[in-house]
Design an enzyme around this catalytic site. Structure first.
Site, PDB file in Angstrom:
ATOM      1  N   LYS A 294      40.922 -59.343 -34.836  1.00 33.66           N
ATOM      2  CA  LYS A 294      40.744 -58.536 -36.062  1.00 33.66           C
ATOM      3  C   LYS A 294      41.312 -59.300 -37.264  1.00 33.66           C
ATOM      4  CE  LYS A 294      39.223 -54.890 -36.424  1.00 33.66           C
ATOM      5  NZ  LYS A 294      37.829 -54.366 -36.576  1.00 33.66           N
TER       6      LYS A 294
ATOM      7  N   THR B 130      42.604 -53.011 -38.835  1.00 33.56           N
ATOM      8  CA  THR B 130      43.722 -52.331 -38.176  1.00 33.56           C
ATOM      9  C   THR B 130      45.072 -52.799 -38.704  1.00 33.56           C
ATOM     10  OG1 THR B 130      44.841 -52.167 -36.039  1.00 33.56           O
ATOM     11  CG2 THR B 130      43.506 -54.103 -36.352  1.00 33.56           C
ATOM     12  N   ASP B 131      46.073 -51.942 -38.554  1.00 34.66           N
ATOM     13  CA  ASP B 131      47.434 -52.354 -38.939  1.00 34.66           C
ATOM     14  C   ASP B 131      48.023 -53.368 -37.960  1.00 34.66           C
ATOM     15  OD1 ASP B 131      47.877 -50.677 -36.758  1.00 34.66           O
ATOM     16  OD2 ASP B 131      49.258 -49.325 -37.778  1.00 34.66           O
ATOM     17  N   GLU B 132      47.372 -53.527 -36.783  1.00 35.33           N
ATOM     18  CA  GLU B 132      47.934 -54.435 -35.780  1.00 35.33           C
ATOM     19  C   GLU B 132      47.925 -55.886 -36.235  1.00 35.33           C
ATOM     20  OE1 GLU B 132      46.900 -53.752 -31.729  1.00 35.33           O
ATOM     21  OE2 GLU B 132      46.973 -51.585 -31.952  1.00 35.33           O
TER      22      GLU B 132
ATOM     23  N   TYR C  32      43.335 -58.797 -29.169  1.00 35.03           N
ATOM     24  CA  TYR C  32      42.617 -57.853 -30.043  1.00 35.03           C
ATOM     25  C   TYR C  32      43.031 -58.039 -31.503  1.00 35.03           C
ATOM     26  CZ  TYR C  32      41.858 -53.496 -32.630  1.00 35.03           C
ATOM     27  OH  TYR C  32      41.521 -52.578 -33.599  1.00 35.03           O
ATOM     28  N   SER C  33      44.347 -58.009 -31.771  1.00 34.43           N
ATOM     29  CA  SER C  33      44.768 -58.085 -33.171  1.00 34.43           C
ATOM     30  C   SER C  33      44.491 -59.464 -33.761  1.00 34.43           C
ATOM     31  CB  SER C  33      46.232 -57.669 -33.344  1.00 34.43           C
ATOM     32  OG  SER C  33      47.074 -58.391 -32.493  1.00 34.43           O
ATOM     33  N   ALA C  34      44.540 -60.514 -32.893  1.00 37.02           N
ATOM     34  CA  ALA C  34      44.208 -61.861 -33.386  1.00 37.02           C
ATOM     35  C   ALA C  34      42.740 -61.907 -33.809  1.00 37.02           C
ATOM     36  CB  ALA C  34      44.489 -62.899 -32.305  1.00 37.02           C
TER      37      ALA C  34
ATOM     38  N   ASN D 292      56.330 -43.191 -28.291  1.00 34.83           N
ATOM     39  CA  ASN D 292      55.339 -42.784 -27.282  1.00 34.83           C
ATOM     40  C   ASN D 292      55.837 -41.652 -26.389  1.00 34.83           C
ATOM     41  OD1 ASN D 292      53.545 -44.697 -28.194  1.00 34.83           O
ATOM     42  ND2 ASN D 292      54.049 -46.213 -26.626  1.00 34.83           N
TER      43      ASN D 292
ATOM     44  N   LEU E 223      32.280 -51.150 -38.572  1.00 34.25           N
ATOM     45  CA  LEU E 223      33.291 -50.682 -37.615  1.00 34.25           C
ATOM     46  C   LEU E 223      33.094 -51.252 -36.212  1.00 34.25           C
ATOM     47  CD1 LEU E 223      32.393 -47.630 -39.261  1.00 34.25           C
ATOM     48  CD2 LEU E 223      34.710 -47.317 -38.426  1.00 34.25           C
TER      49      LEU E 223
HETATM   50  P1  NAD Z   1      35.361 -47.713 -30.323  1.00 38.42           P
HETATM   51  O1  NAD Z   1      35.672 -48.699 -29.259  1.00 38.42           O
HETATM   52  O2  NAD Z   1      35.470 -46.271 -30.032  1.00 38.42           O
HETATM   53  O3  NAD Z   1      33.882 -47.965 -30.878  1.00 38.42           O
HETATM   54  C1  NAD Z   1      33.369 -49.232 -31.100  1.00 38.42           C
HETATM   55  C2  NAD Z   1      31.860 -49.114 -31.235  1.00 38.42           C
HETATM   56  O4  NAD Z   1      31.323 -50.443 -31.494  1.00 38.42           O
HETATM   57  C3  NAD Z   1      31.167 -48.603 -29.973  1.00 38.42           C
HETATM   58  O5  NAD Z   1      30.235 -47.601 -30.306  1.00 38.42           O
HETATM   59  C4  NAD Z   1      30.465 -49.829 -29.413  1.00 38.42           C
HETATM   60  O6  NAD Z   1      29.282 -49.518 -28.707  1.00 38.42           O
HETATM   61  C5  NAD Z   1      30.178 -50.623 -30.668  1.00 38.42           C
HETATM   62  N1  NAD Z   1      30.032 -52.065 -30.395  1.00 38.42           N
HETATM   63  C6  NAD Z   1      30.884 -52.845 -29.669  1.00 38.42           C
HETATM   64  N2  NAD Z   1      30.401 -54.103 -29.596  1.00 38.42           N
HETATM   65  C7  NAD Z   1      29.244 -54.122 -30.310  1.00 38.42           C
HETATM   66  C8  NAD Z   1      28.311 -55.127 -30.609  1.00 38.42           C
HETATM   67  N3  NAD Z   1      28.451 -56.380 -30.148  1.00 38.42           N
HETATM   68  N4  NAD Z   1      27.243 -54.816 -31.393  1.00 38.42           N
HETATM   69  C9  NAD Z   1      27.087 -53.548 -31.852  1.00 38.42           C
HETATM   70  N5  NAD Z   1      27.937 -52.542 -31.574  1.00 38.42           N
HETATM   71  C10 NAD Z   1      29.007 -52.824 -30.814  1.00 38.42           C
HETATM   72  O7  NAD Z   1      36.285 -48.143 -31.550  1.00 38.42           O
HETATM   73  P2  NAD Z   1      37.048 -47.236 -32.620  1.00 38.42           P
HETATM   74  O8  NAD Z   1      38.357 -46.867 -32.071  1.00 38.42           O
HETATM   75  O9  NAD Z   1      36.123 -46.207 -33.135  1.00 38.42           O
HETATM   76  O10 NAD Z   1      37.300 -48.340 -33.753  1.00 38.42           O
HETATM   77  C11 NAD Z   1      36.297 -48.594 -34.744  1.00 38.42           C
HETATM   78  C12 NAD Z   1      36.813 -49.672 -35.689  1.00 38.42           C
HETATM   79  O11 NAD Z   1      38.023 -49.234 -36.303  1.00 38.42           O
HETATM   80  C13 NAD Z   1      37.161 -50.987 -34.991  1.00 38.42           C
HETATM   81  O12 NAD Z   1      36.778 -52.033 -35.837  1.00 38.42           O
HETATM   82  C14 NAD Z   1      38.676 -50.943 -34.835  1.00 38.42           C
HETATM   83  O13 NAD Z   1      39.215 -52.247 -34.843  1.00 38.42           O
HETATM   84  C15 NAD Z   1      39.070 -50.163 -36.076  1.00 38.42           C
HETATM   85  N6  NAD Z   1      40.322 -49.377 -35.973  1.00 38.42           N
HETATM   86  C16 NAD Z   1      40.516 -48.504 -34.934  1.00 38.42           C
HETATM   87  C17 NAD Z   1      41.665 -47.721 -34.904  1.00 38.42           C
HETATM   88  C18 NAD Z   1      41.911 -46.727 -33.792  1.00 38.42           C
HETATM   89  O14 NAD Z   1      42.985 -46.110 -33.760  1.00 38.42           O
HETATM   90  N7  NAD Z   1      40.980 -46.459 -32.902  1.00 38.42           N
HETATM   91  C19 NAD Z   1      42.634 -47.856 -35.918  1.00 38.42           C
HETATM   92  C20 NAD Z   1      42.411 -48.794 -36.943  1.00 38.42           C
HETATM   93  C21 NAD Z   1      41.245 -49.527 -36.967  1.00 38.42           C
HETATM   94  O1  DAU Z   2      47.205 -49.321 -34.703  1.00 36.03           O
HETATM   95  C1  DAU Z   2      45.813 -49.251 -34.700  1.00 36.03           C
HETATM   96  C2  DAU Z   2      45.279 -49.541 -33.317  1.00 36.03           C
HETATM   97  O2  DAU Z   2      45.607 -48.412 -32.504  1.00 36.03           O
HETATM   98  C3  DAU Z   2      43.785 -49.797 -33.282  1.00 36.03           C
HETATM   99  O3  DAU Z   2      43.486 -50.960 -34.016  1.00 36.03           O
HETATM  100  C4  DAU Z   2      43.285 -49.977 -31.834  1.00 36.03           C
HETATM  101  O4  DAU Z   2      41.878 -50.113 -31.819  1.00 36.03           O
HETATM  102  C5  DAU Z   2      43.676 -48.727 -31.056  1.00 36.03           C
HETATM  103  O5  DAU Z   2      43.312 -48.883 -29.704  1.00 36.03           O
HETATM  104  C6  DAU Z   2      45.183 -48.466 -31.159  1.00 36.03           C
HETATM  105  O6  DAU Z   2      45.940 -49.490 -30.446  1.00 36.03           O
HETATM  106  P1  DAU Z   2      47.212 -49.132 -29.533  1.00 36.03           P
HETATM  107  O7  DAU Z   2      47.385 -50.213 -28.553  1.00 36.03           O
HETATM  108  O8  DAU Z   2      48.367 -48.737 -30.374  1.00 36.03           O
HETATM  109  O9  DAU Z   2      46.642 -47.774 -28.840  1.00 36.03           O
HETATM  110  P2  DAU Z   2      46.715 -47.247 -27.326  1.00 36.03           P
HETATM  111  O10 DAU Z   2      46.208 -45.853 -27.354  1.00 36.03           O
HETATM  112  O11 DAU Z   2      46.113 -48.194 -26.355  1.00 36.03           O
HETATM  113  O12 DAU Z   2      48.279 -47.206 -27.046  1.00 36.03           O
HETATM  114  C7  DAU Z   2      49.163 -46.441 -27.841  1.00 36.03           C
HETATM  115  C8  DAU Z   2      50.574 -46.682 -27.342  1.00 36.03           C
HETATM  116  O13 DAU Z   2      50.707 -46.096 -26.021  1.00 36.03           O
HETATM  117  C9  DAU Z   2      50.933 -48.153 -27.164  1.00 36.03           C
HETATM  118  O14 DAU Z   2      52.300 -48.351 -27.490  1.00 36.03           O
HETATM  119  C10 DAU Z   2      50.711 -48.415 -25.678  1.00 36.03           C
HETATM  120  C11 DAU Z   2      51.039 -47.070 -25.038  1.00 36.03           C
HETATM  121  N1  DAU Z   2      50.275 -46.742 -23.809  1.00 36.03           N
HETATM  122  C12 DAU Z   2      48.925 -46.801 -23.867  1.00 36.03           C
HETATM  123  C13 DAU Z   2      48.157 -46.495 -22.769  1.00 36.03           C
HETATM  124  C14 DAU Z   2      46.650 -46.588 -22.806  1.00 36.03           C
HETATM  125  C15 DAU Z   2      50.929 -46.319 -22.659  1.00 36.03           C
HETATM  126  O15 DAU Z   2      52.189 -46.242 -22.620  1.00 36.03           O
HETATM  127  N2  DAU Z   2      50.177 -46.009 -21.566  1.00 36.03           N
HETATM  128  C16 DAU Z   2      48.811 -46.093 -21.562  1.00 36.03           C
HETATM  129  O16 DAU Z   2      48.172 -45.815 -20.506  1.00 36.03           O
END
Ligand code: NAD
Ligand code: DAU
Length: 349
Positions: A159, A130-132, A155-157, A254, A82
């Site tokens: 992933k 991620t779905d992105e 980011y998505s590129a 949103n 992760l």
């Molecule tokens: P997050 O940013 O909360 O956590 C990422 C963790 O990775 C942190 O604890 C950080 O310290 C660690 N990390 C970063 N760089 C590192 C490195 N070089 N070596 C070791 N550890 C490192 O992220 P998250 O939201 O929990 O996402 C976790 C995974 O799930 C990611 O791969 C993300 O792409 C994927 N994902 C997230 C979401 C979402 O909605 N948050 C949705 C789909 C997929």
């Molecule tokens: O879809 C999965 C992804 O969801 C994960 O892979 C990413 O790690 C995670 O960060 C998340 O990406 P998003 O860009 O969708 O999440 P974020 O919370 O940054 O933004 C959600 C939506 O809200 C997006 O359309 C941008 C908008 N937004 C976000 C922020 C931070 C705002 O309008 N204002 C804001 O300040």
């Protein structure tokens, strides 16, 4: 006893996965490898840190020598990967960091697994994605596992690139891999840079709520513990070489989601109805902002029986309640550089 490596276990989703595996599988030794970037926080795992089947290792997945040594010493039976840079806005201001961690870090783990596991087939390398990677939908349709990759943000590129490397190691070196692509998660322990915790934090402190563009972008929200449950099922029963989509069947524009957060916050903070909504501030749109994500998770339901368990209305109440009850956690993660970073963001916009 199996030894499982979970990378990024001190982050938002990773901490929920570590907690689930440590509690549910006392016969597994769970090694949490995390570099503790701004997004990683050991306070996320306070409740399980002294369990005998849990070990924390601080380290960087970009350091290939360190990763290979760790695999040699620990002889992992499985990997759930992760660790990543996860915030789209940060990838716009600093794309290179995302290439190092998300692409090179993943390739380093794949190389170590390939080298140490040789051709053993009872191992498993599970990549969390991620779905992105699928890009953006119009008003209709959903992403399936067959949707063509079309990432737009750095980011998505990054992933998408790491997903391709994972598949390439399966096809070229027969590495036993599985991938899942999930929609937006919400819940406890999420760093307040992502929409939901950022807006809860700002409402509490009477700060502006920066809505990008017109707030018309759509995201499909999933309770983080449901994601962790899906990861458990896929890690144990997913077919090797396959991809599984994970989503909440829970699409929100949103601005509608933000209004729900404002209403719940008014109620919980004892404010008059409509007070928090006054903080809504429309700001310049995110560059390359994907319009809509929606996941079709039918394959996961039909093959492995997973479905989201929690209704959104209950999930968002619980989530807001958690952030309000965990003031100390929020205070800690928003100290230091946090203020400066967000003030800079507002100035830039
Ligand atoms: P997050 O940013 O909360 O956590 C990422 C963790 O990775 C942190 O604890 C950080 O310290 C660690 N990390 C970063 N760089 C590192 C490195 N070089 N070596 C070791 N550890 C490192 O992220 P998250 O939201 O929990 O996402 C976790 C995974 O799930 C990611 O791969 C993300 O792409 C994927 N994902 C997230 C979401 C979402 O909605 N948050 C949705 C789909 C997929
Ligand atoms: O879809 C999965 C992804 O969801 C994960 O892979 C990413 O790690 C995670 O960060 C998340 O990406 P998003 O860009 O969708 O999440 P974020 O919370 O940054 O933004 C959600 C939506 O809200 C997006 O359309 C941008 C908008 N937004 C976000 C922020 C931070 C705002 O309008 N204002 C804001 O300040």
């Amino acid at each position: 006893m199996k030894t499982i490596l979970i990378t990024g276990g001190a982050g938002f989703i990773g901490s929920h996965v570590v907690r689930l595996f440590v509690s549910k599988y006392p016969d597994y030794k769970i090694v949490n490898l995390d570099m503790l970037t701004y997004a990683g926080n050991l306070a996320n795992l306070k409740d399980i840190e002294n369990k005998p089947n849990y070990e924390f290792v601080k380290g960087d997945i970009v350091d290939s020598d360190f990763i290979l040594k760790l695999f040699e010493v620990k002889q992992f039976d499985g990997v759930i990967h992760l660790a990543a840079e996860s915030h789209v806005d940060r990838s716009i201001s600093n794309p290179t960091e995302f290439v190092y961690t998300n692409v090179i870090g993943t390739v380093n783990l794949l190389n170590a697994a390939r080298h140490i596991w040789k051709n053993t087939k009872d191992k498993r390398f599970y990549h969390i994605s991620t779905d992105e990677v699928y890009g953006s939908l119009g008003q209709e349709g959903m992403f399936t596992e067959e949707t063509r990759y079309d990432p737009h943000s750095p980011y998505s590129a990054s992933k998408a690139s790491s997903d391709h490397f994972v598949r390439a190691y399966h096809d070229t070196f027969e590495l036993p891999v599985v991938i899942s692509n999930c929609s937006n998660n919400y819940g406890s322990f999420q760093f307040p840079e992502k929409l939901i915790p950022l807006f809860i934090h700002n409402i509490k402190n009477n700060k502006p709520l920066p809505v990008y563009g017109k707030g018309e972008n759509v995201r499909d929200w999933l309770w983080v513990e449901d994601h962790a449950a899906a990861i458990d099922v896929i890690f144990h029963s997913g077919r090797l070489g396959e991809t599984y989509n994970i989503g909440g069947f829970n699409e929100w524009k949103n601005i509608d989601l933000i209004r729900v957060i404002c209403r719940v916050m008014d109620k919980k903070l004892g404010r008059t109805e409509g007070e928090s909504e006054k903080l809504i501030t429309f700001v310049k749109d995110r560059a390359g902002h994907d319009l809509r994500y929606a996941i079709d998770a039918t394959k996961l339901k039909n093959e492995l029986g997973w479905e989201p368990s929690l209704q959104f209305e209950e999930g968002i109440e619980k989530t807001i309640g958690w952030y309000l009850e965990n003031e100390e956690w929020l205070k800690n993660v928003t100290s230091g550089d946090y203020q400066k970073y967000y003030e800079d963001q507002y100035i830039r916009r």
